[in-house]
Design a protein around this motif. Structure first.
Motif, mmCIF file in Angstrom:
data_model
loop_
_atom_site.group_PDB
_atom_site.id
_atom_site.type_symbol
_atom_site.label_atom_id
_atom_site.label_comp_id
_atom_site.label_asym_id
_atom_site.label_seq_id
_atom_site.Cartn_x
_atom_site.Cartn_y
_atom_site.Cartn_z
ATOM 1 N N ALA A 157 0.985 -1.042 -0.060
ATOM 2 C CA ALA A 157 0.000 0.143 0.073
ATOM 3 C C ALA A 157 0.792 1.317 -0.031
ATOM 4 C CB ALA A 157 -0.909 0.046 1.100
ATOM 5 N N SER A 192 -7.048 -3.604 7.921
ATOM 6 C CA SER A 192 -7.322 -2.925 6.620
ATOM 7 C C SER A 192 -7.741 -1.500 6.749
ATOM 8 C CB SER A 192 -8.399 -3.804 5.714
ATOM 9 O OG SER A 192 -9.490 -3.691 6.385
ATOM 10 N N SER A 233 -3.305 6.596 3.322
ATOM 11 C CA SER A 233 -3.977 7.528 2.520
ATOM 12 C C SER A 233 -3.772 9.019 2.983
ATOM 13 C CB SER A 233 -5.506 7.311 2.425
ATOM 14 O OG SER A 233 -5.831 6.399 1.839
ATOM 15 N N GLY A 258 -5.528 1.606 5.472
ATOM 16 C CA GLY A 258 -5.839 2.402 4.306
ATOM 17 C C GLY A 258 -5.864 3.882 4.829
ATOM 18 N N GLN A 307 -11.718 -2.803 -2.928
ATOM 19 C CA GLN A 307 -11.662 -3.746 -1.712
ATOM 20 C C GLN A 307 -13.032 -3.684 -1.282
ATOM 21 O OE1 GLN A 307 -7.959 -3.004 0.318
ATOM 22 N NE2 GLN A 307 -7.349 -4.884 -0.104
ATOM 23 N N ALA A 308 -13.504 -2.371 -0.745
ATOM 24 C CA ALA A 308 -14.731 -1.969 0.039
ATOM 25 C C ALA A 308 -16.133 -2.699 -0.945
ATOM 26 C CB ALA A 308 -14.913 -0.627 0.134
ATOM 27 N N HIS A 358 -7.733 1.365 -5.031
ATOM 28 C CA HIS A 358 -7.444 -0.173 -4.553
ATOM 29 C C HIS A 358 -8.554 -0.149 -3.198
ATOM 30 C CE1 HIS A 358 -5.651 -3.605 -3.262
ATOM 31 N NE2 HIS A 358 -5.376 -3.094 -2.120
ATOM 32 N N ARG A 359 -8.534 0.634 -2.189
ATOM 33 C CA ARG A 359 -9.493 0.702 -1.140
ATOM 34 C C ARG A 359 -10.701 0.689 -1.682
ATOM 35 N NH1 ARG A 359 -8.668 4.653 2.960
ATOM 36 N NH2 ARG A 359 -9.922 3.418 4.261
ATOM 37 N N HIS A 383 -3.924 3.836 -4.591
ATOM 38 C CA HIS A 383 -4.327 3.428 -3.251
ATOM 39 C C HIS A 383 -5.873 3.678 -2.861
ATOM 40 C CE1 HIS A 383 -4.778 3.113 1.097
ATOM 41 N NE2 HIS A 383 -3.880 1.920 0.937
ATOM 42 N N ASP A 384 -6.528 4.756 -3.071
ATOM 43 C CA ASP A 384 -7.765 4.940 -3.145
ATOM 44 C C ASP A 384 -8.554 4.026 -4.070
ATOM 45 O OD1 ASP A 384 -7.312 6.976 -1.169
ATOM 46 O OD2 ASP A 384 -7.993 8.632 -2.470
ATOM 47 N N THR A 428 -16.015 2.605 4.440
ATOM 48 C CA THR A 428 -14.841 2.829 4.074
ATOM 49 C C THR A 428 -15.012 3.482 2.627
ATOM 50 O OG1 THR A 428 -13.659 0.901 4.671
ATOM 51 C CG2 THR A 428 -12.713 1.830 2.752
#
Length: 177
Positions: free
Chosen positions: A20, A167, A175, A171, A35-36, A31-32, A28-29, A46
């Protein structure tokens, strides 16, 4: 390649954190957000944390599908721009929405996502109480996170860290630090 080496020598949460940290903030955003939204459940907290604490240009590319009103909230956040608040018309619109048996979230979504944060910040606590009484589910959660991010985005992020879910901690730290 550094990523391949890290995958060989690290595992678990430490590997996830290191990977990350290697991402750009936008990557990264994304990716998050991905994932969410993966799997059976959606992590709305998230999603709302990312969408409500980032400037509009950082969230323009995010596209999601949700329940009708939650989708309106997400879309409004994606298009948010600060506008000088017209206090009297806001009061009238919110009062009118409360006079009905079922409160229409559209009025709330419009005002909370398009008004100057200084104006909204003055009414934050009162807004949260009303939201608790008049809304439910994802819409209530989303609107409350939005109000909290208007009041104090750093406090909202700190509260997200309290459960110490790996996580979420990773995150937020990657971030915002």
């Amino acid at each position: 390649d550094l990523e391949a080496v890290l995958r060989k020598v690290l595992s678990g949460d430490l590997l996830a954190l290191m990977l990350a940290l290697m991402m750009t903030p936008r990557h990264h955003d994304a990716h998050r957000l991905r994932q969410a939204m993966e799997g059976l459940g959606t992590n709305e907290e998230t999603l709302m944390e990312i969408l409500s604490t980032r400037p509009a240009p950082q969230v323009k590319d995010a596209q999601t599908a949700y329940s009708e009103h939650f989708a309106k909230l997400v879309v409004a956040l994606l298009h948010k721009d600060n506008v000088v608040a017209v206090v009297q018309s806001d009061i009238e619109a919110l009062s009118a929405s409360l006079d009905t048996k079922k409160t229409d979230p559209a009025v709330w979504i419009n005002i909370l996502t398009s008004r100057d944060t200084e104006h909204l910040n003055r009414e934050g606590e009162a807004l949260e109480k009303i939201l608790d009484k008049r809304f439910s589910g994802d819409v209530r959660m989303g609107l409350k996170i939005l109000v909290q991010s208007i009041q104090n985005p750093y406090l909202l992020l700190a509260q997200r860290l309290v459960p110490m879910k790996t996580s979420v901690v990773q995150g937020v730290l990657v971030s915002h630090c």
